[in-house]
Scaffold this active site. Structure first.
Site, short mmCIF file in Angstrom:
data_model
loop_
_atom_site.label_atom_id
_atom_site.label_comp_id
_atom_site.label_asym_id
_atom_site.label_seq_id
_atom_site.Cartn_x
_atom_site.Cartn_y
_atom_site.Cartn_z
N LYS A 192 29.65 56.35 107.28
CA LYS A 192 31.02 56.83 107.49
C LYS A 192 31.99 55.66 107.36
CE LYS A 192 33.51 57.26 111.08
NZ LYS A 192 34.79 56.79 110.49
N GLU A 227 28.20 44.64 114.76
CA GLU A 227 28.91 43.46 114.23
C GLU A 227 30.38 43.66 114.60
OE1 GLU A 227 27.77 42.48 110.13
OE2 GLU A 227 26.32 44.08 110.35
N GLU A 249 42.24 39.24 119.58
CA GLU A 249 42.05 39.20 118.13
C GLU A 249 43.27 39.83 117.45
OE1 GLU A 249 39.07 41.82 116.47
OE2 GLU A 249 38.61 40.36 114.91
P1 NAD Z 1 37.48 50.18 114.82
O1 NAD Z 1 36.50 49.76 115.84
O2 NAD Z 1 38.74 50.80 115.26
O3 NAD Z 1 36.84 51.23 113.80
C1 NAD Z 1 35.65 50.92 113.10
C2 NAD Z 1 35.02 52.24 112.64
O4 NAD Z 1 34.58 52.97 113.78
C3 NAD Z 1 35.93 53.15 111.86
O5 NAD Z 1 35.18 53.73 110.80
C4 NAD Z 1 36.31 54.19 112.90
O6 NAD Z 1 36.68 55.43 112.32
C5 NAD Z 1 35.01 54.32 113.66
N1 NAD Z 1 35.10 54.86 115.03
C6 NAD Z 1 36.17 54.90 115.84
N2 NAD Z 1 35.83 55.44 117.03
C7 NAD Z 1 34.50 55.72 116.97
C8 NAD Z 1 33.56 56.28 117.90
N3 NAD Z 1 33.91 56.63 119.14
N4 NAD Z 1 32.28 56.41 117.49
C9 NAD Z 1 31.90 56.04 116.26
N5 NAD Z 1 32.75 55.51 115.33
C10 NAD Z 1 34.04 55.36 115.69
O7 NAD Z 1 37.75 48.88 113.93
P2 NAD Z 1 38.78 48.70 112.75
O8 NAD Z 1 40.18 48.60 113.31
O9 NAD Z 1 38.51 49.72 111.71
O10 NAD Z 1 38.31 47.26 112.18
C11 NAD Z 1 38.74 46.05 112.69
C12 NAD Z 1 37.69 45.46 113.61
O11 NAD Z 1 36.44 45.32 112.95
C13 NAD Z 1 38.08 44.06 114.07
O12 NAD Z 1 37.80 43.93 115.44
C14 NAD Z 1 37.14 43.17 113.26
O13 NAD Z 1 36.90 41.90 113.81
C15 NAD Z 1 35.92 44.01 113.20
N6 NAD Z 1 35.03 43.56 112.12
C16 NAD Z 1 33.87 42.93 112.42
C17 NAD Z 1 33.04 42.46 111.42
C18 NAD Z 1 31.75 41.73 111.70
O14 NAD Z 1 30.92 41.66 110.79
N7 NAD Z 1 31.53 41.21 112.89
C19 NAD Z 1 33.40 42.65 110.08
C20 NAD Z 1 34.59 43.30 109.80
C21 NAD Z 1 35.41 43.77 110.83
#
Ligand code: NAD
Length: 467
Positions: free
Chosen positions: A165, A238, A369
């Site tokens: 997803k 991650e 962040e």
């Molecule tokens: P987010 O956590 O808001 O969303 C990530 C994903 O999770 C999206 O696809 C979202 O639709 C989904 N999601 C939301 N609620 C959920 C739930 N309850 N259950 C399952 N899935 C759910 O993050 P974002 O704003 O999309 O991305 C930014 C974040 O991602 C930053 O914190 C960044 O550091 C992190 N990130 C980490 C890595 C890594 O490899 N460590 C890489 C890229 C981004």
């Protein structure tokens, strides 16, 4: 193995999801907003496909190599679509497509192989590796294709199937990628689902899922781990980072300034392991600030599809609001913007590349962040204080040390509490290395052979030497 049939990613469920171009803030296309009720059938298909997919490693390698070729061949369609929905410059989207193909190739030929155990007993024990079953993958919007590949390449190479997803902000390039891959992969091996929450929540807590691999923020990571606890599926997380870059007294500012700037601002700062705070020796502080601010002022900001654009917009409205909030709070706390500090007065989600000075160390732009084009630069007198400040956080993704004496820089890097530490670089990754955040930045290991093992379970055959 089932026959190969070109097909598209699943079509509309209950509704549609508008997809916005961050360079204009306007909808330009839509994707299915699938109902969580569709998850049962999708996971059932992934389980059915698993029987054939797990059985034939040679066919798997062939299919994954063909998939890599197909991705490369579709680059001219994938890259502009990725830029349109994500915002990044076209050249960066093309590089992301290339990295997607490279991940498939790398994992396609990794062989975990059996491993004998020799411990002096009259037994021939052997560890063999088995896939886990259907895997659920959830990825964010900053690198939709490459992070998806970081999930499906090792999982499929290990013999699992996957339901993936993407973020609702960036579903389109991933759906196109799904249909490109479907020409090379058997039906049901990789299914893309798109939609709003609770679609992801339903997927990660589904009893048919045996591994949940998630990339995203720490709060969502916690919710995902709670969801997966219902079925005790394996969890790989991650998560976010707040990487510090520590500059040493002997750093040659002019020499490293470009690299340091782009380590913070690439992809508009929306990189988990971007440099998110800089610690500079007090003696060099104004020189470092000016070098970064001069670049922030002169970088070409624009739509990712415009030739010459170096920095695109922030991906989405809520993220832009977050960047604005952190910046406004820092300025209210007494910080000064050496460059930027505000939204750009034009349509779309543009924020001026911002370098902040005199930022209180407890301002949220330092302690949390920001995930945007805003970089706080903090002075230090004593190196031990800088190392302590770098480590004084719940984040533990990456960090870097910059200086001319590499041995000394490495000794400082060794003191950083994180998964990867660079010297005179930041966020340079090899496919062959492990990728793991410490503290709250992650659970489990991705990347390299470790990423493959993360998708496998050891199976031990214990056989005496005599009957
Ligand atoms: P987010 O956590 O808001 O969303 C990530 C994903 O999770 C999206 O696809 C979202 O639709 C989904 N999601 C939301 N609620 C959920 C739930 N309850 N259950 C399952 N899935 C759910 O993050 P974002 O704003 O999309 O991305 C930014 C974040 O991602 C930053 O914190 C960044 O550091 C992190 N990130 C980490 C890595 C890594 O490899 N460590 C890489 C890229 C981004």
């Amino acid at each position: 193995m089932p026959t190969r049939q070109p097909r598209r990613a699943p079509l509309a469920g209950a509704g549609r999801l508008a997809v916005l171009d961050p360079a204009t803030g306007e909808a330009f296309d839509e994707a299915p907003d699938q109902s969580p009720d569709e998850v049962d059938a999708v996971v059932d298909r992934a389980r059915a496909a698993w029987c054939g997919w797990r059985a034939d490693p040679v066919a798997r390698t062939t299919a994954l190599l063909a998939a890599a070729d197909a991705v490369e061949a579709a680059g001219a369609d994938l890259a502009p679509l990725l830029t349109r929905e994500q915002g990044k410059p076209l050249a960066e989207s093309s590089a992301e497509v290339a990295r997607t193909a490279a991940r498939l190739r790398y994992f396609a030929t990794l062989d975990p192989g059996p491993r004998p155990i020799t411990d002096g007993r009259p037994v021939r024990s052997e560890v063999r590796w088995r896939p886990l079953g259907p895997v659920a993958a959830i990825v964010p919007w900053n690198f939709p294709l490459q992070l998806a590949a970081a999930k499906f390449a090792p999982a499929l190479a290990a013999g699992n199937t996957m339901v993936l997803k993407p973020s609702p902000f960036t579903p389109l390039a991933t759906r196109l990628l799904g249909s490109v891959l479907s020409a090379a992969l058997p039906e049901g091996v990789l299914t893309i689902v798109t939609g709003r929450e609770p679609l992801g929540a339903r997927l990660v807590s589904h009893p048919g899922i045996r591994h949940v691999t998630f990339t995203g923020s720490i709060p969502t990571g916690r919710a995902v781990a709670e969801g997966a606890a219902a079925s005790l599926a394996r969890v790989t997380l991650e998560l976010g980072g707040n990487d510090a870059a520590i500059l040493l007294e002997d750093v040659e500012v002019d020499r490293i300034a470009d690299r340091l700037f782009w380590a913070a601002f690439r992809n508009c700062g929306q990189v988990c392991m971007a440099v998110k705070r800089v610690y500079a020796p007090a003696r060099l502080y104004s020189q470092v600030v000016e070098a970064l601010a001069q670049r922030a002022r002169s970088v070409v900001v624009g739509a990712g599809l415009d030739p010459g654009t170096q920095l695109g917009p922030v991906n989405n409205g809520p993220q832009l609001a977050r960047v604005e909030r952190y910046t406004a709070r820092a300025l209210a706390d007494g910080a000064r913007a050496a460059a930027g500090g505000h939204r750009l007065d034009r349509p779309g989600y543009f924020f001026a590349p911002t370098v902040l000075v005199d930022v209180p160390p407890d301002s949220p732009v330092v302690t949390e962040e920001q995930f945007g084009p805003v970089l706080p630069v903090l002075p230090y007198e004593d190196l031990d204080d800088a190392v302590e400040a770098a480590n004084d956080t719940g984040f533990g993704l990456g960090g870097s040390v910059w200086g001319s004496d590499l041995d000394r820089a490495e000794a400082v890097a060794d003191r950083l509490e994180c998964g990867t530490a660079w010297i005179n670089h930041h966020a340079e990754l090899s496919l062959a290395q492990p990728f793991a955040g410490t503290k709250e930045s992650g659970v489990g290991v991705a990347g390299g052979p470790w990423g493959l093992y993360g998708n496998l379970s050891p199976f031990v055959v214990h056989r005496p030497e005599e009957a």
